[in-house]
Design an enzyme around this catalytic site. Structure first.
Site, PDB file in Angstrom:
ATOM      1  NE  ARG A  19      24.244   3.878  24.015  1.00 15.01           N
ATOM      2  CZ  ARG A  19      25.334   3.292  23.559  1.00 15.01           C
ATOM      3  NH1 ARG A  19      26.443   3.950  23.475  1.00 15.01           N
ATOM      4  NH2 ARG A  19      25.319   2.028  23.201  1.00 15.01           N
ATOM      5  CB  VAL A  43      21.776   4.509  34.519  1.00 14.77           C
ATOM      6  CG1 VAL A  43      21.947   4.991  35.955  1.00 14.77           C
ATOM      7  CG2 VAL A  43      22.585   5.380  33.573  1.00 14.77           C
ATOM      8  NE  ARG A  47      24.125  -5.104  23.441  1.00 15.20           N
ATOM      9  CZ  ARG A  47      23.526  -4.886  24.587  1.00 15.20           C
ATOM     10  NH1 ARG A  47      22.933  -5.865  25.197  1.00 15.20           N
ATOM     11  NH2 ARG A  47      23.494  -3.690  25.124  1.00 15.20           N
ATOM     12  CG  ASP A  56      24.904  -1.561  21.068  1.00 17.15           C
ATOM     13  OD1 ASP A  56      23.677  -1.704  21.221  1.00 17.15           O
ATOM     14  OD2 ASP A  56      25.759  -2.128  21.759  1.00 17.15           O
ATOM     15  CE1 TYR A 115      11.320   2.561  22.750  1.00 18.77           C
ATOM     16  CE2 TYR A 115      13.454   3.603  22.443  1.00 18.77           C
ATOM     17  CZ  TYR A 115      12.229   3.542  23.080  1.00 18.77           C
ATOM     18  OH  TYR A 115      11.918   4.472  24.032  1.00 18.77           O
ATOM     19  CE  LYS A 138      12.207   7.364  20.810  1.00 23.02           C
ATOM     20  NZ  LYS A 138      13.313   7.461  21.767  1.00 23.02           N
TER      21      LYS A 138
END
Length: 183
Positions: free
Chosen positions: A83, A61, A144, A147, A21, A25
């Site tokens: 985060r 969240v 994981r 992360d 991901y 970007k």
């Protein structure tokens, strides 16, 4: 890709994506920068949360709020990590500010958009428990692969160029998200 809790990441830091991901970007940013004369602006958003017509439940969240509200068992990967988060209303305001800004101020610019803060998963759980009047403990799991351990973005450029200031506090945003679940 920076995971040092003491580093406030600016738009000028080297990009080091750690997921597919993030890699896509970065590639889009590079593609836009290579388009001669194309007046692009990049907003690097913190993790977005909040109620939306097409709710995303893969975001921490929103997922945690849903699961705690529904009384589901919760599994937390790396609860001490933190985060940056941003409420969807602050994202909308930042986008509006870019659209309203003179092109010469924003063309070719990259802006971090967030709160400049970080929240740990344990803080998130504590805030949700407080709002719900519960005391739910999560199941703890190992982090994981891929992360990010810690992340905090410097929003000084967005403040100085756009006049951006986050308006929705984390607690207020959580309460608004919970209201959406309650209907």
């Amino acid at each position: 890709g920076i995971s040092d809790p003491d580093v406030l990441v600016t738009e000028d830091h080297d990009l080091n994506p750690v997921s597919l991901y993030a890699e896509t970007k970065v590639e889009v940013e590079r593609f836009l920068a290579d388009q001669n004369g194309f007046p692009y602006t990049v907003l690097r958003l913190a993790t977005v949360y909040g109620a939306a017509p097409r709710m995303r439940f893969d975001l921490t969240v929103n997922e945690f709020t849903r699961d705690l509200w529904a009384g589901r068992e919760l599994e937390v990967y790396g609860e001490q990590f933190w985060r940056p988060y941003i409420h969807v209303r602050d994202v909308a305001r930042a986008i509006s500010m870019v659209c309203a800004a003179p092109l010469e101020r924003v063309a070719g610019q990259v802006f971090n958009v967030g709160t400049g803060q970080g929240t740990s998963l344990l803080q998130l759980l504590a805030s949700l428990n407080k709002l719900l009047g519960t005391n739910i403990s999560p199941n703890h799991a190992e982090p994981r692969t891929g992360d990010i351990r810690h992340s905090r973005a410097d929003i000084a450029r967005a403040r100085s160029v756009l006049g951006y200031e986050p308006k929705v506090s984390f607690e207020e945003g959580l309460a608004k998200t919970l209201e959406w679940y309650k209907g």
